[in-house]
Design a protein around this motif. Structure first.
Motif, short mmCIF file in Angstrom:
data_model
loop_
_atom_site.label_atom_id
_atom_site.label_comp_id
_atom_site.label_asym_id
_atom_site.label_seq_id
_atom_site.Cartn_x
_atom_site.Cartn_y
_atom_site.Cartn_z
N ASP A 45 29.47 -52.43 59.49
CA ASP A 45 28.81 -51.88 60.68
C ASP A 45 28.40 -53.02 61.59
O ASP A 45 27.93 -54.06 61.12
CB ASP A 45 27.60 -51.05 60.27
CG ASP A 45 27.26 -49.96 61.28
OD1 ASP A 45 27.70 -50.06 62.44
OD2 ASP A 45 26.56 -49.01 60.89
N LYS A 49 21.05 -49.15 63.12
CA LYS A 49 20.76 -47.97 63.93
C LYS A 49 19.25 -47.76 63.95
O LYS A 49 18.53 -48.29 63.10
CB LYS A 49 21.46 -46.74 63.34
CG LYS A 49 22.96 -46.87 63.35
CD LYS A 49 23.63 -45.68 62.72
CE LYS A 49 25.13 -45.90 62.71
NZ LYS A 49 25.85 -44.96 61.91
N GLU A 50 18.79 -46.98 64.89
CA GLU A 50 17.35 -46.71 64.99
C GLU A 50 16.85 -46.14 63.67
O GLU A 50 17.44 -45.22 63.10
CB GLU A 50 17.08 -45.72 66.12
CG GLU A 50 15.61 -45.53 66.37
CD GLU A 50 15.34 -44.63 67.57
OE1 GLU A 50 14.30 -43.96 67.54
OE2 GLU A 50 16.15 -44.61 68.51
N ASP A 52 16.77 -47.73 60.79
CA ASP A 52 17.37 -48.40 59.63
C ASP A 52 16.42 -49.43 59.03
O ASP A 52 15.62 -50.06 59.73
CB ASP A 52 18.65 -49.16 60.03
CG ASP A 52 19.89 -48.30 60.02
OD1 ASP A 52 19.83 -47.15 59.57
OD2 ASP A 52 20.94 -48.80 60.48
#
Length: 118
Positions: A45, A49-50, A52
């Motif tokens: 990745d 991400k928000e 995480d």
């Protein structure tokens, strides 16, 4: 907290560099489950991400959502290469629902899971 072995971190960094993604990380996620606990998946990745959790080891970033982070508590992410098998593994204790003291008369195979455990 979960543990990432030096071997796993070094191998993951090597894979990322080989793929031309040296600044990316490894995402670990829950990919299903059974009576024996969750199954995990891994992917590359670009960024977190928000929400995480980001864990770092020897230059490797590992991204997990909160659910996965909680399920990985006490587990170890390792890389094995024994001549017959090669790959990343997540090791830890067998979940209590899978052991012989589950009240299911002898563990998962007696409790209806068959070969999904072990």
């Amino acid at each position: 907290m979960f543990t990432i072995t030096d071997t796993a971190a070094e191998k993951a960094v090597e894979v990322l560099e080989k793929e031309g993604k040296a600044d990316w990380g490894l995402r670990i996620f829950v990919a299903g489950g059974s009576c024996c606990g969750p199954s995990y998946g891994m992917d590359l990745d670009e960024k977190s991400k928000e929400g995480d959790e980001v864990t770092e080891k020897n230059g490797l970033k590992v991204f997990t959502d909160k659910e996965t982070f909680e399920k990985l508590q006490g587990m170890t992410i390792d890389f094995i290469d024994d001549g017959q098998q090669q790959g990343f593994v997540i090791k830890g204790d067998t979940p209590p629902s899978c052991g012989p003291d589950t009240g299911a008369g002898g563990g998962c195979s007696s409790g209806g899971c068959g070969s999904t455990c072990g």
